[in-house]
Design an enzyme around this catalytic site. Structure first.
Site, PDB file in Angstrom:
ATOM      1  N   CYS A  57       0.832  -1.201   0.000  1.00 19.25           N
ATOM      2  CA  CYS A  57       0.000   0.000   0.000  1.00 19.25           C
ATOM      3  C   CYS A  57       0.868   1.252   0.000  1.00 19.25           C
ATOM      4  O   CYS A  57       1.373   1.660   1.054  1.00 19.25           O
ATOM      5  CB  CYS A  57      -0.943   0.006   1.206  1.00 19.25           C
TER       6      CYS A  57
ATOM      7  N   CYS B 148      -0.525   4.089   2.108  1.00 21.45           N
ATOM      8  CA  CYS B 148      -0.340   3.898   3.550  1.00 21.45           C
ATOM      9  C   CYS B 148       1.099   4.195   3.977  1.00 21.45           C
ATOM     10  O   CYS B 148       1.326   4.840   5.008  1.00 21.45           O
ATOM     11  CB  CYS B 148      -0.676   2.456   3.940  1.00 21.45           C
ATOM     12  N   ASP B 149       2.064   3.712   3.210  1.00 18.78           N
ATOM     13  CA  ASP B 149       3.453   3.697   3.675  1.00 18.78           C
ATOM     14  C   ASP B 149       4.416   4.567   2.879  1.00 18.78           C
ATOM     15  O   ASP B 149       5.583   4.679   3.239  1.00 18.78           O
ATOM     16  CB  ASP B 149       3.969   2.248   3.659  1.00 18.78           C
TER      17      ASP B 149
END
Length: 313
Positions: free
Chosen positions: A136, A139-140
């Site tokens: 992701c 997300c990261d």
């Protein structure tokens, strides 16, 4: 053994399942939630989460999921650390059976079984998960500002991930096993025009390496041909963008699924083709797949179930 009865039965946890349990509990529906074989869902394998509202300093994935769980318990949800092995949606009340063989009757069911990211199957992926390997970018990606990263895949999702990462990272490699991108024309053009994205055509990943975290990847180009070439690239992040698999096998033949296996819901509602069965979270979301979106759909599913029950009474 007598069958246990409930007005709302929730299959799966994570942001969607726990939020559904929270809202259903506050509506005095006394839900029973089955956490499944990964209590808390995909976020329990994520380290720092910085894009969920309410955590200005960030939070660890397992910690946030425990907060969700405790909040649902606070209002009376019954949470069972079990999986559901059988469902029968042919008539109401619906019948389900857990992995201990215990049976339950439910007036409504909320499915929140999530989806699993597809991985290449390399042992190193598990070794460096949370230490450089991610599925992701949204997300990261923030953790790789001014660093070198790689994205595996050649479809629209991979292009979107690469473009997003290119706004943060110093260099983005796209590892594409074919000689073409499968993405839409506009996405291909954007990727090829971005100066800090380099596409490695006809390339496969052999492995990853690093001491205390990911430091690079072993690659092979033109595998099994006379032009085969093995080489390494130095990267801090390795992003998988080869798709997700919705965890919906249990519902085949009972709920309408799309070609990828995601549960079909009706418009803005969470209702499925079976009256009284609702779906929330990544198992019904092939597009966004974000914790905040899943939590919102869990709220909607609980409210849809509550309305359905009121109309039936």
């Amino acid at each position: 053994m007598a069958e246990e009865k409930t007005r709302v039965l929730i299959i799966g946890s994570g942001p969607a399942g726990y939020t559904a349990a929270l809202y259903a509990s506050r509506a005095n529906l006394r839900p029973i939630l089955f956490e499944g074989d990964q209590p808390g869902g995909q976020l329990t394998t994520t380290t720092e989460i910085e894009n969920f509202p309410g955590y200005p300093e960030g939070v660890q994935g397992p910690e946030m999921m425990e907060h969700f769980r405790q909040q649902a318990l606070r209002f009376g949800a019954e949470i069972k650390s079990r999986t559901i092995d059988m469902v029968d949606f042919s008539s109401r009340p619906f019948k389900v059976k857990d992995d201990r063989g215990e049976e339950y009757l439910a007036d409504t069911v909320i499915v929140s079984t999530g989806a699993s990211a597809k991985y290449l199957g390399l042992p190193d992926e598990e070794k460096y998960r949370g230490l450089g390997v991610s599925a992701c970018a949204t997300c990261d990606g923030f953790f790789y500002r001014k660093k070198n990263v790689a994205v595996v895949g050649g479809g629209d999702t991979a292009c979107e991930e690469a473009l997003y990462l290119s706004t943060l990272a110093k260099k983005v490699y796209m590892i594409v096993r074919r000689g073409v991108l499968r993405a839409s024309d506009v996405m291909q053009r954007r990727v090829k025009e971005r100066e800090n994205i380099e596409i490695l055509w006809h390339t496969n990943t052999l492995g990853l390496y690093g001491e205390d975290g990911l430091e690079g990847a072993h690659l092979v180009q033109n595998k099994d041909t006379g032009e085969e070439r093995k080489f390494d690239i130095e990267i801090d992040g390795f992003f998988l963008a080869i798709g997700h698999t919705p965890n919906t096998g249990l519902f085949k033949g009972q709920l309408d699924l799309d070609e990828q296996g995601y549960i079909k819901v009706h418009g803005l509602h969470t209702s499925t083709n079976v009256e009284g069965v609702f779906a929330a979270g990544d198992c019904a979301d092939p597009h966004y797949q974000q914790a905040i979106v899943a939590a919102g759909s869990g709220c909607r599913a609980a409210m849809d179930a509550e309305k359905f029950l009121m109309e039936q009474s």
